[in-house]
Design a protein around this motif. Structure first.
Motif, PDB file in Angstrom:
ATOM      1  N   GLU A 130       6.116 111.527  -0.770  1.00 46.84           N
ATOM      2  CA  GLU A 130       5.326 111.757  -2.029  1.00 46.84           C
ATOM      3  C   GLU A 130       5.616 113.098  -2.479  1.00 46.84           C
ATOM      4  O   GLU A 130       5.101 114.090  -1.651  1.00 46.84           O
ATOM      5  CB  GLU A 130       3.852 111.214  -1.952  1.00 46.84           C
TER       6      GLU A 130
ATOM      7  N   TYR B 195       7.487 109.927  -6.228  1.00 43.55           N
ATOM      8  CA  TYR B 195       8.379 109.511  -4.925  1.00 43.55           C
ATOM      9  C   TYR B 195       9.833 109.857  -5.020  1.00 43.55           C
ATOM     10  O   TYR B 195      10.356 109.611  -5.671  1.00 43.55           O
ATOM     11  CB  TYR B 195       7.967 108.436  -4.212  1.00 43.55           C
TER      12      TYR B 195
ATOM     13  N   ARG C 266      -1.553 105.948  -5.097  1.00 41.45           N
ATOM     14  CA  ARG C 266      -0.890 107.363  -4.514  1.00 41.45           C
ATOM     15  C   ARG C 266      -1.071 107.361  -3.231  1.00 41.45           C
ATOM     16  O   ARG C 266      -1.880 106.533  -2.760  1.00 41.45           O
ATOM     17  CB  ARG C 266      -1.519 108.575  -5.105  1.00 41.45           C
TER      18      ARG C 266
END
Length: 145
Positions: free
Chosen positions: A34, A40, A59
């Protein structure tokens, strides 16, 4: 119209030059990092490019692989089909989903239809949890030196 353009491009690539097939796979969850909240990135298996993804629903660290989707464009051989990887989908550890895209839209790849890829409504999917099971080969033009 897009199919005609793709056929013309593939014909051009094949004419006069040898093609090299580079085997690629959906990235391992451990390889996906991330970069910013919900954004990503992961390296390709060959190291010659990157996967990119954005999560709209979560997330944090990537959990497990869910599904790869391939859109066929032309028949390449008896057991292979050429087209485009639409996405590799993952579940995030903290909830939510992530779709990773291979390189850039329109990158031509081929899959072996005798493997884990299954046809479904004109597209193919692979949901095998085995490492590197959802393999495909990028069609790459070799360069002359």
């Amino acid at each position: 119209m897009k199919v005609k353009k793709l056929l013309m491009c593939v014909s051009f690539l094949v004419s006069g030059q040898a093609l090299a097939n580079v085997t690629e796979y959906c990235p391992s969850p451990a390889d996906i990092k991330e970069l910013a909240i919900g954004v990503y990135k992961a390296p390709t298996a060959s190291g010659d490019g990157e996967w990119y993804g954005v999560s709209q629903t979560g997330r944090g660290p990537v959990g497990e692989f869910e599904l790869a989707i391939f859109a066929p464009r032309i028949a390449a051989e008896i057991s292979a089909v050429a087209g485009e990887i639409l996405r590799c989908g993952y579940m995030l550890q903290n909830g939510g989903e992530l779709d990773m895209r291979y390189k850039r839209e329109g990158t031509v790849v081929s899959i072996d239809t005798n493997g884990p890829w299954e046809e479904w409504f004109g597209q193919y999917y692979c949901d095998s949890k085995e490492v590197r099971a959802c393999a495909f080969k990028e069609v790459v033009r070799t360069t002359k030196r």
